[in-house]
Write a protein that holds these residues in place. Sequence first.
Motif, mmCIF file in Angstrom:
data_model
loop_
_atom_site.group_PDB
_atom_site.id
_atom_site.type_symbol
_atom_site.label_atom_id
_atom_site.label_comp_id
_atom_site.label_asym_id
_atom_site.label_seq_id
_atom_site.Cartn_x
_atom_site.Cartn_y
_atom_site.Cartn_z
ATOM 1 N N LEU A 133 105.777 -23.107 38.611
ATOM 2 C CA LEU A 133 104.317 -23.193 38.550
ATOM 3 C C LEU A 133 103.687 -22.810 39.886
ATOM 4 O O LEU A 133 102.693 -22.086 39.923
ATOM 5 C CB LEU A 133 103.899 -24.608 38.144
ATOM 6 N N VAL A 134 104.263 -23.302 40.968
ATOM 7 C CA VAL A 134 103.740 -22.940 42.291
ATOM 8 C C VAL A 134 103.925 -21.447 42.539
ATOM 9 O O VAL A 134 103.011 -20.760 43.024
ATOM 10 C CB VAL A 134 104.444 -23.767 43.389
ATOM 11 N N THR A 135 105.109 -20.927 42.208
ATOM 12 C CA THR A 135 105.392 -19.506 42.416
ATOM 13 C C THR A 135 104.465 -18.638 41.573
ATOM 14 O O THR A 135 103.894 -17.655 42.063
ATOM 15 C CB THR A 135 106.848 -19.194 42.060
ATOM 16 N N GLY A 136 104.305 -19.001 40.292
ATOM 17 C CA GLY A 136 103.425 -18.235 39.422
ATOM 18 C C GLY A 136 101.986 -18.251 39.887
ATOM 19 O O GLY A 136 101.291 -17.236 39.848
ATOM 20 N N THR A 137 101.530 -19.409 40.362
ATOM 21 C CA THR A 137 100.161 -19.507 40.867
ATOM 22 C C THR A 137 99.987 -18.693 42.132
ATOM 23 O O THR A 137 98.988 -17.987 42.311
ATOM 24 C CB THR A 137 99.808 -20.985 41.135
ATOM 25 N N ALA A 138 100.975 -18.783 43.047
ATOM 26 C CA ALA A 138 100.877 -18.068 44.322
ATOM 27 C C ALA A 138 100.789 -16.566 44.126
ATOM 28 O O ALA A 138 100.104 -15.867 44.887
ATOM 29 C CB ALA A 138 102.078 -18.406 45.211
ATOM 30 N N VAL A 140 95.419 -21.053 37.232
ATOM 31 C CA VAL A 140 95.408 -22.186 38.161
ATOM 32 C C VAL A 140 95.295 -23.504 37.414
ATOM 33 O O VAL A 140 96.078 -24.437 37.636
ATOM 34 C CB VAL A 140 94.259 -22.028 39.182
ATOM 35 N N TRP A 141 94.315 -23.619 36.496
ATOM 36 C CA TRP A 141 94.138 -24.930 35.875
ATOM 37 C C TRP A 141 95.295 -25.283 34.948
ATOM 38 O O TRP A 141 95.670 -26.468 34.838
ATOM 39 C CB TRP A 141 92.795 -25.026 35.158
ATOM 40 N N LYS A 142 95.897 -24.301 34.307
ATOM 41 C CA LYS A 142 97.055 -24.607 33.473
ATOM 42 C C LYS A 142 98.233 -25.067 34.328
ATOM 43 O O LYS A 142 98.965 -25.995 33.950
ATOM 44 C CB LYS A 142 97.446 -23.386 32.641
ATOM 45 N N SER A 143 98.407 -24.430 35.473
ATOM 46 C CA SER A 143 99.469 -24.860 36.378
ATOM 47 C C SER A 143 99.218 -26.288 36.862
ATOM 48 O O SER A 143 100.157 -27.083 36.976
ATOM 49 C CB SER A 143 99.563 -23.910 37.571
ATOM 50 N N CYS A 144 97.966 -26.616 37.152
ATOM 51 C CA CYS A 144 97.640 -27.972 37.606
ATOM 52 C C CYS A 144 97.913 -29.004 36.515
ATOM 53 O O CYS A 144 98.499 -30.066 36.768
ATOM 54 C CB CYS A 144 96.178 -28.032 38.046
ATOM 55 N N VAL A 145 97.498 -28.707 35.298
ATOM 56 C CA VAL A 145 97.730 -29.650 34.188
ATOM 57 C C VAL A 145 99.220 -29.861 33.964
ATOM 58 O O VAL A 145 99.699 -31.002 33.836
ATOM 59 C CB VAL A 145 97.056 -29.127 32.896
ATOM 60 N N LEU A 146 99.973 -28.781 33.930
ATOM 61 C CA LEU A 146 101.413 -28.891 33.696
ATOM 62 C C LEU A 146 102.111 -29.614 34.847
ATOM 63 O O LEU A 146 103.014 -30.426 34.623
ATOM 64 C CB LEU A 146 102.009 -27.503 33.498
ATOM 65 N N THR A 147 101.710 -29.320 36.075
ATOM 66 C CA THR A 147 102.319 -29.991 37.217
ATOM 67 C C THR A 147 102.068 -31.488 37.168
ATOM 68 O O THR A 147 102.971 -32.296 37.436
ATOM 69 C CB THR A 147 101.763 -29.408 38.531
ATOM 70 N N PHE A 148 100.848 -31.874 36.831
ATOM 71 C CA PHE A 148 100.523 -33.301 36.729
ATOM 72 C C PHE A 148 101.398 -33.991 35.694
ATOM 73 O O PHE A 148 101.988 -35.043 35.954
ATOM 74 C CB PHE A 148 99.049 -33.469 36.363
ATOM 75 N N VAL A 149 101.505 -33.396 34.518
ATOM 76 C CA VAL A 149 102.266 -34.021 33.432
ATOM 77 C C VAL A 149 103.750 -34.082 33.778
ATOM 78 O O VAL A 149 104.409 -35.124 33.609
ATOM 79 C CB VAL A 149 102.039 -33.254 32.118
ATOM 80 N N THR A 171 96.018 -17.615 48.364
ATOM 81 C CA THR A 171 97.317 -18.233 48.110
ATOM 82 C C THR A 171 97.352 -19.684 48.530
ATOM 83 O O THR A 171 97.820 -20.567 47.801
ATOM 84 C CB THR A 171 98.425 -17.458 48.855
ATOM 85 N N GLY A 172 96.870 -19.974 49.738
ATOM 86 C CA GLY A 172 96.951 -21.336 50.254
ATOM 87 C C GLY A 172 96.167 -22.328 49.428
ATOM 88 O O GLY A 172 96.675 -23.389 49.070
ATOM 89 N N ILE A 173 94.912 -22.015 49.091
ATOM 90 C CA ILE A 173 94.094 -22.975 48.353
ATOM 91 C C ILE A 173 94.587 -23.125 46.919
ATOM 92 O O ILE A 173 94.588 -24.228 46.365
ATOM 93 C CB ILE A 173 92.600 -22.554 48.385
ATOM 94 N N ALA A 174 95.061 -22.032 46.303
ATOM 95 C CA ALA A 174 95.543 -22.118 44.926
ATOM 96 C C ALA A 174 96.812 -22.970 44.835
ATOM 97 O O ALA A 174 96.918 -23.863 43.985
ATOM 98 C CB ALA A 174 95.803 -20.721 44.359
ATOM 99 N N THR A 175 97.786 -22.716 45.697
ATOM 100 C CA THR A 175 99.002 -23.527 45.681
ATOM 101 C C THR A 175 98.710 -24.944 46.151
ATOM 102 O O THR A 175 99.354 -25.898 45.716
ATOM 103 C CB THR A 175 100.093 -22.900 46.566
ATOM 104 N N GLY A 176 97.725 -25.097 47.043
ATOM 105 C CA GLY A 176 97.336 -26.441 47.467
ATOM 106 C C GLY A 176 96.828 -27.277 46.310
ATOM 107 O O GLY A 176 97.125 -28.473 46.203
ATOM 108 N N LEU A 177 96.055 -26.665 45.411
ATOM 109 C CA LEU A 177 95.563 -27.384 44.237
ATOM 110 C C LEU A 177 96.718 -27.869 43.361
ATOM 111 O O LEU A 177 96.712 -28.997 42.857
ATOM 112 C CB LEU A 177 94.624 -26.490 43.429
ATOM 113 N N VAL A 178 97.720 -27.008 43.182
ATOM 114 C CA VAL A 178 98.874 -27.395 42.376
ATOM 115 C C VAL A 178 99.628 -28.547 43.044
ATOM 116 O O VAL A 178 100.049 -29.500 42.384
ATOM 117 C CB VAL A 178 99.810 -26.186 42.153
#
Length: 466
Positions: free
Chosen positions: A384-389, A270-279, A397-404
């Motif tokens: 990233l969203v698909t991998g996290t979901a 989750v946190w790696k997906s968030c960092v990558l999505t932000f960048v 699923t909802g809260i994890a993809t919501g964070l991304v």
Amino acid sequence: MTTVPAPPIRIGKTAVGALSMLAVATGALESVVTPTLPLLQRELDMSPAEGALLSIVLLVTGALVTPIAGRLGDRYGGKRILIRLMTVVCAGGLVSALAPNLQVLLLGQVLQGAMVGALPLSFILVRKHLPAAESKVAIGVVSGLFVGGGMAGTLSAGPVAEGLSRHWMFALPTIAVIGATLLVNRLMPDDPPGRPDDAGVDWPGLLLLSAALVTLMLALALAPDIIGSQPLMLLALVVVLAALVTGWTAVERRAASPMVDLGLLARPAVWKSCVLTFVICAGTAVAVHLVPQLFAVSADDYGFGAGATEIGFFLLPGAVVASLAGPLSGIGARRFGARAVVCTGGAVMTAALFALAAAHSEVWHLVVGKAMIALANGLCVTALVTGTATAVDPGDTGIATGLVLVTRVIGFAVGVQISGAILTAGTPSGSDVPAESAFVTGFVVAGAVTALSLLVARTLSKGVEE
């Protein structure tokens, strides 16, 4: 006697198509303000500060609603929350369409901000009603069409506002949202609640998160104007933001049922997906802001002197590519894995940004560069969203993809503000045209940051497996 829950109903292409239509319509409604902000400022007699507020209020409410919607969808059922959320969005669209002044338009935008939460709710429904392999493709389709809808709204908002009125600019996509919501309600089967409502809503965490997001967006919006003249005010905003984040973290750690599960956020997937999505989204936003500005610079200087219609035509290839990137990413993630797709997208975006910094003297340079960046963004964010979901439990699923998706919104906001600050700093005194070097600097900075993200992307698969 224990009752065995019935297996979920498998959905077909029509139900996924309804979710896709909703993604297109909400993406278009989300994007209409940005390209028409000068027109809105003239018609509603807004100051630059009020214009900045209008441009970020939807992002603030969207970033706030998204994790809440994901959490409630996991708890009470995705369809139930989605339909209620879209009712609020439709009301907001109608308020914006009928708004006679800035105050009413701001209210409409606050209500419309709920639309950002529709994506994680759509992912919940897809995840519950489709096998894992098929859900990756379906999530890719929905994500890609949301991006494509946003580009379509950006392209059409100006002509509609100038040819009809600003009211129709909001009304037309709102009508589409209403129709798509009715289709989803009819075609999508109900999904059972995922967990009991034992602890209720985490109101203290919600209020602190709201205040933190508002402070962040306010600091980003004001930074270019006050960093030189009023640095203490900017410092005060940063201190307040740090205090709010600290308080919010402490509250979420102690909450019985936090709206944002910090334990889930700490998971590598989750946190790696968030960092990558932000960048990735920050780099994309720089290009989204700079390329139209460069098109509009007078041909007597170093630009092309393009008007609104011409700029929309030049951006059309990027819109088409963005709509195709989501499905391609879903297919690629299923076949090659999320890490391969993200690394490919990051490499393409890095190359495109550096290429724009080196070569931007012809229209086709910008058209191709912008299209490649749109492709890379769609590939990366969808993967990233698909991998996290698919890396978390179905109930998360909802809260994890919501964070991304929250980090996607914040990344875009940060990228736009950074590019705006670079152009402001690069504008000579007494002139309203930035120096060409300011555009070069913006593309180089975005390219360098995107290149660094590849280091995180290389460890993404390991994080997902863990």
